[in-house]
Design an enzyme around this catalytic site. Sequence first.
Site, PDB file in Angstrom:
ATOM      1  N   ASN A  24       9.060 -11.422 -42.095  1.00 29.84           N
ATOM      2  CA  ASN A  24       8.334 -12.139 -41.051  1.00 29.84           C
ATOM      3  C   ASN A  24       9.302 -13.023 -40.284  1.00 29.84           C
ATOM      4  O   ASN A  24      10.034 -13.823 -40.866  1.00 29.84           O
ATOM      5  CB  ASN A  24       7.231 -13.013 -41.664  1.00 29.84           C
ATOM      6  CG  ASN A  24       6.511 -13.847 -40.623  1.00 29.84           C
ATOM      7  OD1 ASN A  24       5.800 -13.311 -39.782  1.00 29.84           O
ATOM      8  ND2 ASN A  24       6.684 -15.163 -40.674  1.00 29.84           N
ATOM      9  N   GLU A  25       9.350 -12.844 -38.975  1.00 28.08           N
ATOM     10  CA  GLU A  25      10.172 -13.676 -38.092  1.00 28.08           C
ATOM     11  C   GLU A  25      11.625 -13.724 -38.570  1.00 28.08           C
ATOM     12  O   GLU A  25      12.239 -14.801 -38.673  1.00 28.08           O
ATOM     13  CB  GLU A  25       9.568 -15.074 -37.968  1.00 28.08           C
ATOM     14  CG  GLU A  25       8.170 -15.036 -37.365  1.00 28.08           C
ATOM     15  CD  GLU A  25       7.534 -16.407 -37.182  1.00 28.08           C
ATOM     16  OE1 GLU A  25       8.112 -17.410 -37.638  1.00 28.08           O
ATOM     17  OE2 GLU A  25       6.440 -16.470 -36.593  1.00 28.08           O
ATOM     18  N   ASN A  26      12.168 -12.545 -38.854  1.00 25.77           N
ATOM     19  CA  ASN A  26      13.535 -12.477 -39.353  1.00 25.77           C
ATOM     20  C   ASN A  26      14.586 -12.706 -38.275  1.00 25.77           C
ATOM     21  O   ASN A  26      15.784 -12.677 -38.557  1.00 25.77           O
ATOM     22  CB  ASN A  26      13.764 -11.134 -40.046  1.00 25.77           C
ATOM     23  CG  ASN A  26      12.800 -10.905 -41.184  1.00 25.77           C
ATOM     24  OD1 ASN A  26      11.802 -10.221 -41.024  1.00 25.77           O
ATOM     25  ND2 ASN A  26      13.070 -11.516 -42.331  1.00 25.77           N
TER      26      ASN A  26
END
Length: 490
Positions: free
Chosen positions: A400-402
């Site tokens: 997530n949201e890397n």
Amino acid sequence: MHKRRLTKPWEHYRGSLGGVWEVWRKDKLNNHYNVPWEEVTLPHCYNAEDCVDPDRLYYEGPGWYRTKLSLNNPYPGGRTLLHFEGAGQRSDVYVFTEKVGSHLGGYDEFTVDITEAAARGSYRELYGDHIPIAVMCDNTRDLETVPSDVSDFNLYGGLYRYVNLVYVPEVSLEYVHVETLSVTAEAAEIRVKARLYNPNGVKQPLLASVTIFAPEGKPLFRKEVSIEPGQGFQELARLSVPNPELWHTDAPKLYKCKVDLHHPQQGWTTGLEERFGLRFFEFVHKGPFKLNGERSLLRGTHRHEDHAGLAAAMTEELIRKEMALIKEMGVNFIRLGHYQQSRIVLELCDELGILVWEEIPWCRGGIGGERYRRQCRDMLTAMIEQHYNHPSVILWGLGNENDWEADFDSFDQEEIRAFMKELHELAHSLDDSRLTSIRRCEFCKDIIDVYSPSIWAGWYRGIYPEYESYTRAGFEETERFFHMEWGPIT
């Protein structure tokens, strides 16, 4: 297998100790030294209040738990296990002063075998036949672990899911997986696999019987096979189910698989039961989602394991109440963000008809070294192995949201891409019947199967009336599009 929840009596101390001996020292020396232990009932989180109180510091550090057990394993030569359904964020487990296991990761299940340590009896001078158990949990900040501390949720500490005492024979069933090789409205092809727990390397063949039950409870299939204790998953049976009763969000039909393991000479039998569903789904390329061949509009929400006054220590009763409310509001889909959640949640999603995106906590911060990556691999493997049989799960989330830089002095998009590809391939090697997904990392969206871009019109950017144009643009630029997060009007 015999299993019992250990909800009490437990005692808890929040803070650091000089070592595990300080858990028990006063019992032997009877001196002035007295750590202030508090009686608690599991599940328990030692951040239950400070994380939501603006006038208190959010505690990040070790917390200790202790109890004493009376053991009575019914199996000759059997194994005695402690099964943790989740503890945060790092855990060490002791029998008296002997460390018997450690675990890194606050959200996946793990098991510690206490058989030999309990038999050695170094505690008997003080406690007789009562086995002293100590567990140290620690949620201290550590950049080389996931999830990152810049994630927008608390990294709780404690034994915040159930702990179970489990008795098994010397060889037992560790996992039973029901693999749906193919499913249509006309027929389903199924393979049953099992992996054994065999710490002493027993070689003698055992008998395994497999029974499949229809949703209404009628036996459909039974087979008995000889199985030799070995490494990895072994196939026990294959079968075809004509005209299967398909699992659907409106009619969540659940089959049952029962596997019994029998020792012909010693006479014991142990078993595992697993529910499973027969369904097929598709995220159409540049198109809609289909369940069992029919277009389905996914209406959903997100869930964190969190509750006022309890933090992550939600009881089964409370989880059941929450999931029933989620279903009643019209949900047929849920994203379990941003970590593996309680087995109780997944069981309820199966029963209620709620499709699931479940993900590992590689959330924000960038990417660390080998210890960091090994934890991601281990947690992805654990999540898939432990939740393999749930028909509600359709997406394994890899991150997530890397694209969010924070925790390290370098940020290499190609390095993140390479590791995302590694996780994608690992997920498909463990379970090729489901798809992989991530949310908000544009430079990785071509690697995974289903992608959710960041569309927050009127929140992070733009104004709310631009939602349609933003969503249309995201759809056109994505092979298999899923709009996963949105925000209110500002």
